[in-house]
Scaffold this active site. Structure first.
Site, mmCIF file in Angstrom:
data_model
loop_
_atom_site.group_PDB
_atom_site.id
_atom_site.type_symbol
_atom_site.label_atom_id
_atom_site.label_comp_id
_atom_site.label_asym_id
_atom_site.label_seq_id
_atom_site.Cartn_x
_atom_site.Cartn_y
_atom_site.Cartn_z
ATOM 1 N N SER A 1 20.259 4.650 22.983
ATOM 2 C CA SER A 1 20.896 6.132 22.642
ATOM 3 C C SER A 1 22.769 5.881 22.692
ATOM 4 C CB SER A 1 20.385 7.235 22.963
ATOM 5 O OG SER A 1 21.115 7.643 22.484
ATOM 6 N N TYR B 1 15.346 13.547 27.530
ATOM 7 C CA TYR B 1 15.639 12.103 26.167
ATOM 8 C C TYR B 1 17.002 11.450 27.122
ATOM 9 C CZ TYR B 1 16.645 9.420 21.946
ATOM 10 O OH TYR B 1 16.991 9.020 21.067
HETATM 11 P P1 NAP Z 1 11.261 7.924 15.188
HETATM 12 O O1 NAP Z 1 10.825 7.365 13.064
HETATM 13 O O2 NAP Z 1 10.952 9.121 15.401
HETATM 14 O O3 NAP Z 1 10.701 6.703 15.818
HETATM 15 C C1 NAP Z 1 9.771 6.441 16.496
HETATM 16 C C2 NAP Z 1 8.556 5.514 16.391
HETATM 17 O O4 NAP Z 1 7.434 6.076 18.453
HETATM 18 C C3 NAP Z 1 7.490 6.931 15.745
HETATM 19 O O5 NAP Z 1 7.107 5.826 14.732
HETATM 20 C C4 NAP Z 1 6.355 6.641 16.943
HETATM 21 O O6 NAP Z 1 4.781 5.963 16.238
HETATM 22 C C5 NAP Z 1 6.428 5.883 17.901
HETATM 23 N N1 NAP Z 1 6.097 6.383 19.249
HETATM 24 C C6 NAP Z 1 6.043 7.257 19.310
HETATM 25 N N2 NAP Z 1 5.661 7.805 20.646
HETATM 26 C C7 NAP Z 1 4.941 6.450 20.972
HETATM 27 C C8 NAP Z 1 3.622 5.864 21.359
HETATM 28 N N3 NAP Z 1 3.070 6.847 23.016
HETATM 29 N N4 NAP Z 1 3.134 4.565 21.272
HETATM 30 C C9 NAP Z 1 3.815 4.067 20.546
HETATM 31 N N5 NAP Z 1 3.966 4.636 19.507
HETATM 32 C C10 NAP Z 1 4.976 5.619 19.728
HETATM 33 O O7 NAP Z 1 12.025 7.903 15.580
HETATM 34 P P2 NAP Z 1 13.359 6.591 15.250
HETATM 35 O O8 NAP Z 1 14.651 7.145 15.480
HETATM 36 O O9 NAP Z 1 12.995 6.048 14.545
HETATM 37 O O10 NAP Z 1 13.654 6.347 16.976
HETATM 38 C C11 NAP Z 1 13.511 4.974 16.819
HETATM 39 C C12 NAP Z 1 14.074 4.402 18.069
HETATM 40 O O11 NAP Z 1 15.293 4.683 18.480
HETATM 41 C C13 NAP Z 1 13.819 5.383 19.195
HETATM 42 O O12 NAP Z 1 13.829 4.280 20.508
HETATM 43 C C14 NAP Z 1 14.808 7.125 19.688
HETATM 44 O O13 NAP Z 1 15.563 7.022 20.591
HETATM 45 C C15 NAP Z 1 15.694 5.890 19.097
HETATM 46 N N6 NAP Z 1 17.177 6.253 18.609
HETATM 47 C C16 NAP Z 1 16.909 6.798 17.606
HETATM 48 C C17 NAP Z 1 18.490 7.129 16.480
HETATM 49 C C18 NAP Z 1 19.082 8.213 15.781
HETATM 50 O O14 NAP Z 1 19.733 8.704 15.382
HETATM 51 N N7 NAP Z 1 17.680 8.027 14.943
HETATM 52 C C19 NAP Z 1 19.580 7.324 17.561
HETATM 53 C C20 NAP Z 1 19.846 6.389 19.024
HETATM 54 C C21 NAP Z 1 18.267 5.907 18.964
HETATM 55 P P3 NAP Z 1 3.805 6.390 15.440
HETATM 56 O O15 NAP Z 1 4.187 8.454 15.461
HETATM 57 O O16 NAP Z 1 3.374 5.796 14.414
HETATM 58 O O17 NAP Z 1 2.803 6.443 16.459
HETATM 59 C C1 GCO Z 2 20.373 14.356 19.138
HETATM 60 C C2 GCO Z 2 19.382 12.737 18.476
HETATM 61 C C3 GCO Z 2 20.308 11.726 19.505
HETATM 62 C C4 GCO Z 2 19.701 10.659 18.258
HETATM 63 C C5 GCO Z 2 20.332 9.270 18.948
HETATM 64 C C6 GCO Z 2 21.508 9.167 19.076
HETATM 65 O O1 GCO Z 2 19.515 15.225 19.153
HETATM 66 O O2 GCO Z 2 21.367 14.217 20.119
HETATM 67 O O3 GCO Z 2 18.323 12.763 18.412
HETATM 68 O O4 GCO Z 2 19.417 11.635 20.606
HETATM 69 O O5 GCO Z 2 18.564 10.850 17.788
HETATM 70 O O6 GCO Z 2 19.538 9.094 19.851
HETATM 71 O O7 GCO Z 2 22.307 7.798 19.883
#
Ligand code: NAP
Ligand code: GCO
Length: 268
Positions: free
Chosen positions: A149, A162
């Site tokens: 992230s 986080y």
């Molecule tokens: P999201 O839509 O909330 O997806 C996260 C997924 O993790 C959910 O679909 C959930 O699936 C699953 N999950 C959570 N706890 C779990 C557990 N204990 N066991 C199994 N599955 C679990 O979020 P996203 O934005 O796609 O994020 C995906 C990844 O990218 C994460 O690692 C997040 O930190 C990272 N990320 C996101 C962003 C952003 O801007 N969106 C940026 C940087 C990094 P279920 O609800 O189906 O169980």
């Molecule tokens: C926040 C966001 C971030 C992003 C992502 C950034 O609250 O600042 O949720 O943490 O999801 O991980 O790279």
């Protein structure tokens, strides 16, 4: 000139497990790996979401295998891997994508919530990686991609747990590389910038008059690309890190952030 073929980027016949890929970034990455030829397995905490996701994968032309499995439960994940190996074959690629977030000022955060976030976002990638690594060593190759992230590098108000987890995940990535690079296992990470998914939907909620929220405007102005990322932006980087094209890339954090980390911010 040395031999080079674009086939190095193909993943035909490889088995990829993408955790928490019922939706969002995991779903996008899984589709990308499938388009490059990989067989896809994913998990979710609920059967309903597994079923919905299988249908959505089908719409994208992807035959994904999904099961209920909580990544924080080591025994459950071991059983899940056994099942996937029976159904699809040995695991070549693991993407540690599942994670949760809770946005609350640190002094107001319950320790139970802090622990839960660390458990899901840091301890679970450890559990999942340690479960698949022995098989990868036996077979002489393996790819692990951790989803880091911006918070692997930067802090911000309300995301202490986080950020602590994602900073730890960066170092877990480097440590897996250090310990198992000699066994031909590449462990790298993708550090997405701000990507439009359910996780970030509250940050993009429109104002009552329909305009962008101040946080939304802040992110767009902080991103040289001038926009939020889409899950599609992560497909190519994931395919690269899962493929033979990255066999000498190890312990690397590939930030896919539209330039956020390179930029000091808009000058006044
Ligand atoms: P999201 O839509 O909330 O997806 C996260 C997924 O993790 C959910 O679909 C959930 O699936 C699953 N999950 C959570 N706890 C779990 C557990 N204990 N066991 C199994 N599955 C679990 O979020 P996203 O934005 O796609 O994020 C995906 C990844 O990218 C994460 O690692 C997040 O930190 C990272 N990320 C996101 C962003 C952003 O801007 N969106 C940026 C940087 C990094 P279920 O609800 O189906 O169980
Ligand atoms: C926040 C966001 C971030 C992003 C992502 C950034 O609250 O600042 O949720 O943490 O999801 O991980 O790279």
């Amino acid at each position: 000139m040395a031999d080079f073929s674009m086939d190095q980027f193909r993943l035909d016949g490889k088995v990829a497990v993408v955790t928490g890929a019922s939706d969002g970034i995991g779903f996008g990455i899984a589709c990308g790996l499938a388009y490059a030829g990989a067989k896809i397995a994913f998990n979710s905490r609920s059967q309903e979401k597994v079923d919905q996701a299988i249908a959505r994968y089908k719409e994208k032309g992807v035959e994904a295998v999904g099961h209920v499995c909580d990544v924080t439960d080591e025994e459950a994940f071991k059983a899940y891997v056994k099942l996937i190996e029976e159904e699809l074959g040995p695991i070549d690629i693991l993407v540690n994508n599942a994670a949760i977030i809770k946005r609350v000022p640190m002094t107001e955060m319950d320790v139970a919530d802090f622990r839960k976030i660390i458990d899901t976002d840091l301890n679970a990638p450890f559990i999942c990686s340690k479960t698949v690594i022995p098989g990868m060593i036996e077979r002489g190759h393996g790819k692990i991609i951790n989803i880091c992230s911006m918070m692997s590098e930067l802090g911000r108000e309300t995301v202490a747990a986080y950020a602590a987890a994602k900073g730890g995940l960066k170092m877990l990535t480097r440590n897996i590389c250090s310990e198992y690079g000699g066994a031909n296992i590449q462990c790298n990470a993708i550090g997405p910038g701000y990507i439009a998914t359910k996780q970030t939907a509250p940050l993009r909620e429109r104002q009552p008059d329909g305009s962008r929220s101040p946080f939304d405007q802040f992110i767009v102005s902080k991103t040289p690309a001038g926009r939020w990322g889409d899950v599609e932006d992560l497909m190519g980087p994931a395919v690269f890190l899962a493929s033979d094209a990255s066999n000498f890339v190890n312990g690397h954090i590939l930030y896919v952030d539209g330039g956020i980390l390179a930029y000091i911010g808009k000058q006044p």
